[in-house]
Design an enzyme around this catalytic site. Structure first.
Site, PDB file in Angstrom:
ATOM      1  N   HIS A 143      14.145 -32.033 -16.566  1.00 46.20           N
ATOM      2  CA  HIS A 143      12.849 -32.182 -17.234  1.00 46.20           C
ATOM      3  C   HIS A 143      11.809 -31.258 -16.598  1.00 46.20           C
ATOM      4  O   HIS A 143      11.051 -30.577 -17.289  1.00 46.20           O
ATOM      5  CB  HIS A 143      12.357 -33.631 -17.108  1.00 46.20           C
ATOM      6  CG  HIS A 143      13.196 -34.633 -17.839  1.00 46.20           C
ATOM      7  ND1 HIS A 143      13.590 -34.474 -19.150  1.00 46.20           N
ATOM      8  CD2 HIS A 143      13.711 -35.836 -17.438  1.00 46.20           C
ATOM      9  CE1 HIS A 143      14.293 -35.520 -19.534  1.00 46.20           C
ATOM     10  NE2 HIS A 143      14.391 -36.360 -18.509  1.00 46.20           N
ATOM     11  N   HIS A 170      18.771 -34.967 -12.881  1.00 42.88           N
ATOM     12  CA  HIS A 170      18.270 -35.323 -14.208  1.00 42.88           C
ATOM     13  C   HIS A 170      16.782 -35.001 -14.346  1.00 42.88           C
ATOM     14  O   HIS A 170      16.367 -34.328 -15.307  1.00 42.88           O
ATOM     15  CB  HIS A 170      18.503 -36.822 -14.443  1.00 42.88           C
ATOM     16  CG  HIS A 170      18.012 -37.314 -15.767  1.00 42.88           C
ATOM     17  ND1 HIS A 170      18.814 -37.376 -16.889  1.00 42.88           N
ATOM     18  CD2 HIS A 170      16.787 -37.776 -16.163  1.00 42.88           C
ATOM     19  CE1 HIS A 170      18.104 -37.841 -17.912  1.00 42.88           C
ATOM     20  NE2 HIS A 170      16.871 -38.096 -17.497  1.00 42.88           N
ATOM     21  N   GLU A 171      16.001 -35.460 -13.382  1.00 40.10           N
ATOM     22  CA  GLU A 171      14.566 -35.210 -13.452  1.00 40.10           C
ATOM     23  C   GLU A 171      14.243 -33.734 -13.234  1.00 40.10           C
ATOM     24  O   GLU A 171      13.257 -33.224 -13.770  1.00 40.10           O
ATOM     25  CB  GLU A 171      13.828 -36.069 -12.419  1.00 40.10           C
ATOM     26  CG  GLU A 171      13.994 -37.567 -12.623  1.00 40.10           C
ATOM     27  CD  GLU A 171      13.555 -38.016 -13.997  1.00 40.10           C
ATOM     28  OE1 GLU A 171      12.630 -37.405 -14.565  1.00 40.10           O
ATOM     29  OE2 GLU A 171      14.142 -38.991 -14.517  1.00 40.10           O
TER      30      GLU A 171
END
Length: 377
Positions: free
Chosen positions: A29, A25-26
């Protein structure tokens, strides 16, 4: 006999589920930020004190913190939770300011924020596509093989050979569609449309409630009509078709999540059914004992949940940021800092309240409150 995976295996399974998913998920980003030339100061898996880490040649500190319940990427210039420019940001040298998150146009910031949830969905789709390639696409027709004795299906007069066409006004094409609809509607009255010998017919039915118990002692309240399916049809799929099937199944899972949340909001389903990190840990331990297929499928489900929850329009979550960026794009100017600050305070309160609720539910599911009541009594 009730089986338990044990505390150590449960903790290991939990880390194996949450750790990689938070990292992915990170990483979404981070990768989007890198694409647009934004410098990342910190990439953290977990919260709290750092227990291990290193700094790369770009100046990003990669670290693992002691509380593995999430993570974050801190981009350069991101000096407050709402990501609003302040005096410190304005004091940066021009070249350095250009590499900060706030300096980018709203559409680039939106992509960076959305990349985290999106990559969670992509990961789940890849896993489900792998299952489709390995095991094929099983589709059982929505035809009654048998109306089980003593069940709702028999009471409303369904017979072998009847083809169910809709439940509650929603068209169904496969037996799996029927199961997904009925499973989360225990006790609800629905209209059953079906075709018998070429003639369309319909009848009202109240979905029965069945309490199921698995090998780990978990109890589930599910809806049941009592229809035994006809023979399933399993067909092999190719590399190009597998992602399509995976996207469809991901959409079906998200649809069930939306409907379940709607039932909780409307009061048709108890908030006690909401689970948190402790429940995820418990399920992770149970699924890892069932084999690699069950455990990998759980990772896909949690990844979908992580992506979906983060897209909810709640301040503090990715969806909250996207909501404010949408408002900024329409108004052609950012939301007032004071409004953002109060919104994020409210979002933080809501997230903390939800965490307390699900933790309370988790402890109740583990029997803590029942044992305390026995001790007090």
């Amino acid at each position: 006999m009730i089986q338990t995976p044990g505390l150590l295996l449960t903790l290991l399974a939990f880390v194996l589920v949450i750790g990689p998913l938070v990292f992915v998920h990170e990483l979404g980003h981070y990768a989007a930020g890198r694409w647009f030339g934004i410098k990342a100061d910190v990439f953290s898996i977990g919260f709290g004190r750092e227990i291990a880490g290193w700094t790369d040649r770009r100046g990003t500190r990669w670290k693992i913190a002691w509380l593995p319940l999430g993570g974050y990427v801190k981009f350069a210039g991101d000096m407050n939770p709402a990501g609003q420019p302040d005096a410190d940001w304005l004091a940066l040298p021009v070249e350095e300011r250009r590499r900060t998150f706030q300096a980018k146009p709203v559409w680039q910031r939106a992509i960076v924020v959305a990349a985290g949830p999106v990559i969670n969905f992509v990961l789940a789709i890849l896993i489900l596509a792998g299952f489709a390639l390995a095991y094929g696409d099983a589709q059982t027709p929505a035809v009654v093989g048998q109306a089980m004795p003593g069940t709702v299906a028999q009471q409303i007069g369904l017979r072998a050979g009847d083809r169910v066409t809709a439940l509650g006004g929603r068209p169904v094409e496969t037996f799996e569609d029927m199961v997904r609809f009925v499973k989360i509607r225990a006790g609800e009255q629905v209209r059953v449309d079906y075709v018998r010998d070429g003639a369309p017919m319909h009848v009202d039915a109240t979905i029965a409630t069945q309490v199921q118990r698995d090998r780990f002692g978990n109890e589930f309240r599910v809806g049941l009509l009592g229809i035994r399916p006809a023979a399933p049809v399993v067909r092999q799929v190719g590399v190009l078709e597998a992602p399509v099937i995976a996207v469809q199944r991901t959409g079906q899972i998200v649809q069930m999540m939306v409907e379940t949340i709607g039932q909780i909001v409307s009061g048709r389903r108890s908030v006690k059914e909401l689970g948190g990190p402790l429940s995820i840990a418990k399920v992770s331990g149970e699924q890892i004992t069932l084999g690699p297929e069950a455990f990998v499928f759980l990772i896909a489900l949690v990844s979908i949940n992580l992506g979906f929850i983060n897209l909810l329009p709640v301040p503090m979550l990715d969806g909250g940021h996207l909501l404010f960026y949408a408002i900024e794009a329409v108004r052609r100017r950012p939301v007032a800092p004071q409004t953002m600050e109060w919104a994020y305070r409210g979002g933080l309160m809501a997230v903390l309240a939800l965490m307390l609720l699900v933790t309370f539910n988790d402890l109740g599911n583990f029997g803590l409150w029942r044992h305390l009541a026995c001790l007090i009594g």
